[in-house]
Scaffold this active site. Structure first.
Site, PDB file in Angstrom:
ATOM      1  N   SER A  15       0.690  -1.297  -0.051  1.00  0.00           N
ATOM      2  CA  SER A  15       0.075   0.069   0.113  1.00  0.00           C
ATOM      3  C   SER A  15       0.899   1.207  -0.059  1.00  0.00           C
ATOM      4  CB  SER A  15      -1.049  -0.007   0.994  1.00  0.00           C
ATOM      5  OG  SER A  15      -1.977   0.792   0.892  1.00  0.00           O
ATOM      6  N   ASP A  50      -8.247  -3.171  -7.447  1.00  0.00           N
ATOM      7  CA  ASP A  50      -7.661  -3.085  -5.978  1.00  0.00           C
ATOM      8  C   ASP A  50      -8.717  -2.603  -5.058  1.00  0.00           C
ATOM      9  OD1 ASP A  50      -4.889  -2.702  -4.130  1.00  0.00           O
ATOM     10  OD2 ASP A  50      -6.283  -0.757  -3.933  1.00  0.00           O
ATOM     11  N   HIS A  72      -6.485  -6.190  -1.428  1.00  0.00           N
ATOM     12  CA  HIS A  72      -5.466  -5.238  -1.117  1.00  0.00           C
ATOM     13  C   HIS A  72      -4.347  -5.830  -0.342  1.00  0.00           C
ATOM     14  CE1 HIS A  72      -4.037  -1.279  -1.005  1.00  0.00           C
ATOM     15  NE2 HIS A  72      -3.955  -1.231   0.374  1.00  0.00           N
TER      16      HIS A  72
END
Length: 424
Positions: free
Chosen positions: A205, A301, A368
């Site tokens: 991330s 995502d 994710h």
């Protein structure tokens, strides 16, 4: 985007046989047992592995205040170090934690009280390593016995800012992500990283974006004969229009770049042609990176669907709220919109085709951050492309396999391995 505590019980899976850097073969008996379980005919709990890991304690950075390398609230940053063993004793994996960004003084002030430690080490606790950080050879055959470091994220600027601000209560806000990154790496160099024979910089991330930003400078710290590579997980954020037709996320990145002074880490060749906030997006960053890199991302995502394409600030109607919560709820019109996002990502990644030592694993799962979770990393419920789990694809790339490791999935819902067990 918030960090998760890795699960303590995971499914058993042996790695495949046949690659030079793996010594363990795949047990036919275990496969026969796992196949009914994966098909839903037997309870998965029956096949959970015995995990030997214990929680990894937090180490606070020495001399943080003197170096100006502090969290948003001025407390010292930290990391979790698990020493390697055997033939992994001189190999290092450095993982940069994710957790979003703060683009305004108000947002950054509130992060100082996050129970997840996203702005202060006062809230950081020991953690359990899993996925690419795990110590189970069966689940993580390529990196299980490496020295592994999980660097905590407490600056809100992808480990890249260097500035100060003032909160509404008059206290100082420290935007020192770049100093934190540099000071932690320097301390690890003294603890053995400087003698590494192999090193892998990873992150997910906001940490995945940080991995792209720092990949080349990390590589430059080592002699040429040392194998240095980078893996960015769920860090390929796109500059796209949301459901209102506006680039709402653009202002977030612009705020981070301006508030936290990120210019120092942005590629100079990009800054010569574009605005700083444009150079913070990975589609521009990857054009300048010279070191070998593996990009792992979902083309759908879940974070970007929820916060970039369908942000809460737009007060979306019930249909869009249902779609952003679970892609299975999206109607045909909404899927057409999400497919446009996917196609933008695929187009932006075309530059990787010409980068010989790079790898890709772009699945179509609604998820994710897939490297730090055993289920998505390497289990019967892992996404597969080219009949390989993420761990197997990354292993092939890292080991320098002659086989091509650049896989891009077809459009959702074509991939049956995108299971409900994956990280949300």
């Amino acid at each position: 985007m918030e960090p998760r505590t890795p699960q303590t019980e995971q499914l058993l899976l042996h790695p495949e046989q046949g690659r030079d850097c793996r010594a363990w073969g795949l047990s036919a008996l275990v496969l026969l047992l796992l196949l009914p379980s994966a098909a839903g005919l037997l309870p998965p709990l029956l096949f959970r592995a015995q995990r030997l890991e214990t929680t990894v304690p937090l180490t606070l950075l020495a001399g943080a205040q003197e170096k100006g390398a502090v969290c948003l609230d001025g407390t010292p940053p930290g990391y979790h170090l698990q020493r390697g063993s055997g033939d992994g004793s001189n190999n290092w994996l450095i993982h940069l934690q994710g957790g979003g960004w703060c683009s305004t003084v108000q947002d950054c002030s509130s992060r100082r009280n996050s129970s997840l430690g996203l702005g202060s080490s006062n809230f950081m606790k020991p953690i359990l390593f899993a996925g690419i950080l795990g110590s189970d050879q069966q689940l993580n055959p390529d990196f299980y016995n490496w020295n592994k470091v999980y660097v905590r994220y407490c600056d809100g600027g992808s480990f890249s800012g260097d500035a100060e601000g003032q909160a509404q209560d008059g206290s100082t806000l420290y935007f020192r992500g770049l100093r934190i990154y540099e000071a932690v790496i320097d301390e690890l160099m003294e603890k053995g990283l400087g003698n590494a024979t192999q090193a892998l910089l990873t992150g997910c991330s906001a940490g995945g974006l940080a991995t792209m930003l720092h990949c080349d400078d990390f590589s430059a710290k080592f002699p040429r004969e040392v194998s240095i590579k980078c893996l960015a997980d769920a860090g390929f954020f796109l500059d796209v229009k949301d459901i209102s037709g506006e680039r709402t996320f653009w202002s977030v990145f612009d705020g981070v770049v301006q508030l936290q002074n990120l210019r120092k880490v942005l590629p100079k060749d990009c800054l010569a042609k574009k605005k700083p906030k444009e150079c913070f997006f990975p589609a521009e960053l990857i054009k300048s990176i010279r070191s070998p890199m593996f990009i792992l991302n979902s083309a759908y995502d879940s974070f970007q669907v929820r916060y970039v394409l369908i942000p809460d600030s737009l007060a979306p109607d019930k249909s869009w709220l249902s779609c952003k919560e679970n892609i299975r709820n999206c109607n045909s019109t909404q899927m057409e919109f999400l497919n446009g996002f996917r196609n933008t990502m695929v187009d932006a990644l075309k530059v990787v085709e010409h980068k010989e030592k790079w790898g890709l694993f772009i699945d179509s799962c609604f998820t994710h951050c897939q490297t730090v979770n055993d289920t998505s990393w390497n289990s019967p419920f892992s996404p597969r492309l080219g009949n390989k789990t993420i761990a197997e694809a990354v292993g092939d790339w890292h080991c320098g396999s002659s086989r091509r490791v650049k896989e891009i999935d077809c459009e959702y819902p074509c991939n049956p391995t995108c299971s409900r067990q994956l990280p949300p």
